[in-house]
Structures are given as C-alpha cells and as structure tokens.
Design a protein around this motif. Structure first.
Motif, PDB file in Angstrom:
ATOM      1  N   GLU A 122       5.288  99.620 102.041  1.00  0.00           N
ATOM      2  CA  GLU A 122       6.541  99.761 101.301  1.00  0.00           C
ATOM      3  C   GLU A 122       6.646  98.743 100.170  1.00  0.00           C
ATOM      4  N   LEU A 151      11.071 108.528 104.553  1.00  0.00           N
ATOM      5  CA  LEU A 151      12.029 109.005 103.567  1.00  0.00           C
ATOM      6  C   LEU A 151      13.222 109.696 104.224  1.00  0.00           C
ATOM      7  N   ALA A 170      17.840 109.407  96.872  1.00  0.00           N
ATOM      8  CA  ALA A 170      16.665 109.068  97.679  1.00  0.00           C
ATOM      9  C   ALA A 170      15.754 110.280  97.837  1.00  0.00           C
ATOM     10  N   GLY A 176      11.506 107.300  96.901  1.00  0.00           N
ATOM     11  CA  GLY A 176      12.420 107.455  98.017  1.00  0.00           C
ATOM     12  C   GLY A 176      13.527 106.421  98.059  1.00  0.00           C
ATOM     13  N   ARG A 177      13.896 105.871  96.904  1.00  0.00           N
ATOM     14  CA  ARG A 177      14.946 104.848  96.852  1.00  0.00           C
ATOM     15  C   ARG A 177      16.290 105.486  96.547  1.00  0.00           C
ATOM     16  N   ARG A 186       9.866 101.360  98.574  1.00  0.00           N
ATOM     17  CA  ARG A 186       9.146 102.628  98.659  1.00  0.00           C
ATOM     18  C   ARG A 186       9.250 103.202 100.072  1.00  0.00           C
ATOM     19  N   ARG A 187       9.388 104.531 100.153  1.00  0.00           N
ATOM     20  CA  ARG A 187       9.377 105.215 101.445  1.00  0.00           C
ATOM     21  C   ARG A 187       8.400 106.381 101.391  1.00  0.00           C
ATOM     22  N   THR A 189       6.844 110.227 103.239  1.00  0.00           N
ATOM     23  CA  THR A 189       6.891 111.343 104.177  1.00  0.00           C
ATOM     24  C   THR A 189       5.665 111.243 105.086  1.00  0.00           C
TER      25      THR A 189
END
Length: 260
Positions: A122, A151, A170, A176-177, A186-187, A189
């Motif tokens: 992340e 996410l 997001a 994904g923020r 960061r995120r 899937t």
C-alpha cells in the motif's frame, strides 16, 4: 501480554487483537508447518518485511523459527526488540532498518523459507518492483504471505458511515483512495493482488478475505456480549476463502509459493 510459549509451542492469541490477525495467523502457521515438513527441519528462516514491532514476527519465533524483520522505522525496531525480549525469543528475532526497494542492502537473495509482506504494498512507490524483491528473497518453493488493503472494504466502510461521495471516489480512483485525507495511499482488488504475485514468480495457492465483518461490528458488542468474540472469529474464518466475500474485505491475504 500472554505468558511466553515454550519453544515450538503454539503462542496463545491476544483476545482483542485476534480479530485482526486470526485468519492470517492460522493460515500462516499451517503453511510454515508444511514448509518445515517439506524441508525436513524444525527451524525455518523467515523474513518479515515491514514487520514493525513484531506482531507476527514474535509469535513466529515462538514457534521455534528464526525471524529477520526489515522495517524503515527505528522506533518500530526498538519496540520489536523489547517485545522479543519479553517473549523470551530475542535470540531468534533480528531487526534491521531498511525497506523492500533496498531489501538486498540488508538481507541476502534466495535466503529464506518464508517471507511475510504485510501492509507494505500500500505504501511503496512501485508495488510490482517491491514484490519482485520480496519474492527474490525466497528460496525455491518458499512461502509468500502477502497482506494488503482491500478496495471493497474501504468502499463499504465509507458508504456505511454515510460518506457516499467518498465511497464512489474510492471505487473510481485507480489507487482506491476516497480523498486527500485518506491515510492509505493504495488499495487492491483480489485480482490485482494475485496478478502482482503471479507476475513476481509466485504460484498462488489461496486468497483470503480478512476482517470482512470485524471492522463493521461495534466494539462494545464484541467486548460485552458473552461469546461474541469467539463467534465472530469463527464467522471470519468461515468466509475467509469464499470469493463472494473478498470484494468487501478490509484486507486481502494471498498465500503462495515461489516457482522452482
């Protein structure tokens, strides 16, 4: 803190903290047992990248393994040293300052039976490069335990809190923020995370949704309702491997082995 476990014994779980770590810990412990059996040795060499104050490193050392923790924070490494001493495993835990992009300035390539990469991707500038370094530290068929922010869990949490615009942001944002105040850079899937692992040379064996319900349940209920904690832990374990729940998990865990 629980009493230190004898060498090789299963460390007891801290009750409240187990909500965040139980699924990953059970999967990781089983994977380490299988790796030890495959190599014919009781003691493995484990690398924990970004391992901080040792929430996983110390319990792993209590199982009898040697653990090297690489973390950029001197304060975290100081806390790691103290925690390892309190658990009577200081001789099996080593902390060094560094990060995944400069990993081989402080550890050797192909030197570890298992690598933990928890809460790292992340925050690094280049997740793909960072993960390639992590995998390069593994011996052939060594175990990778990869944990990163999911996410879907963030989208669900923002929506349930009434922040619908942030939830949509997001969902649409490439990282994904949910906004400028989002503390997570960061995120991922499940597909993104497994793709990164595969590209880095890992055969993915399993994906787990972590904290599917735990972050949504009021803490007062878990702390005061008799049996609620154990029931929630069992529920988390029951849904962890079900793909339908990966899309709403707060974190995603990928377990795999390095190509031969």
């Amino acid at each position: 803190m629980p009493d230190p476990s004898p060498r090789g014994a299963t460390p007891p779980r801290p009750p409240r903290a187990s909500l965040r770590t139980s699924v990953v810990w059970e999967v990781l412990r089983d994977a380490l047992d299988r790796r030890a059996e495959a190599t014919g040795g009781e003691t493995l060499d484990i690398l924990d990248t970004g391992g901080g104050s040792g929430s996983f490193a110390v319990p792993v050392a209590q199982l009898g393994h040697r653990v090297t923790v690489v973390d950029p924070s001197p304060n975290a490494l100081f806390a790691l040293e103290r925690r390892a001493a309190e658990a009577s495993v200081a001789d099996r835990v080593r902390g060094v300052q560094g990060d995944v992009h400069g990993l081989f300035d402080v550890v050797e390539r192909d030197g570890f039976d298992a690598v933990l990469c928890h809460g790292v991707l992340e925050y690094v500038d280049d997740p793909a490069e960072g993960l390639r370094n992590v995998v390069a530290a593994l011996r052939p068929t060594g175990v990778l335990s990869l944990l990163a922010a999911g996410l879907g869990g963030a989208v669900l949490a923002r929506a349930l809190a009434g922040h619908f615009t942030e939830a949509r942001q997001a969902l649409a944002d490439p990282a994904g923020r949910w906004g400028d105040a989002d503390p997570v850079p960061r995120r991922f899937t499940a597909e993104q995370l497994t793709g990164l692992a595969s590209d880095a040379g890992v055969d993915v064996g399993a994906v787990h949704g972590v904290r599917v319900f735990a972050d949504l349940v009021p803490g007062a209920l878990v702390d005061t309702e008799p049996g609620a904690l154990d029931a929630l832990l069992r529920l988390e374990a029951a849904v962890a491997e079900l793909p339908a729940f990966h899309s709403v998990a707060t974190q995603l865990h990928v377990l795999g082995v390095k190509h031969r």
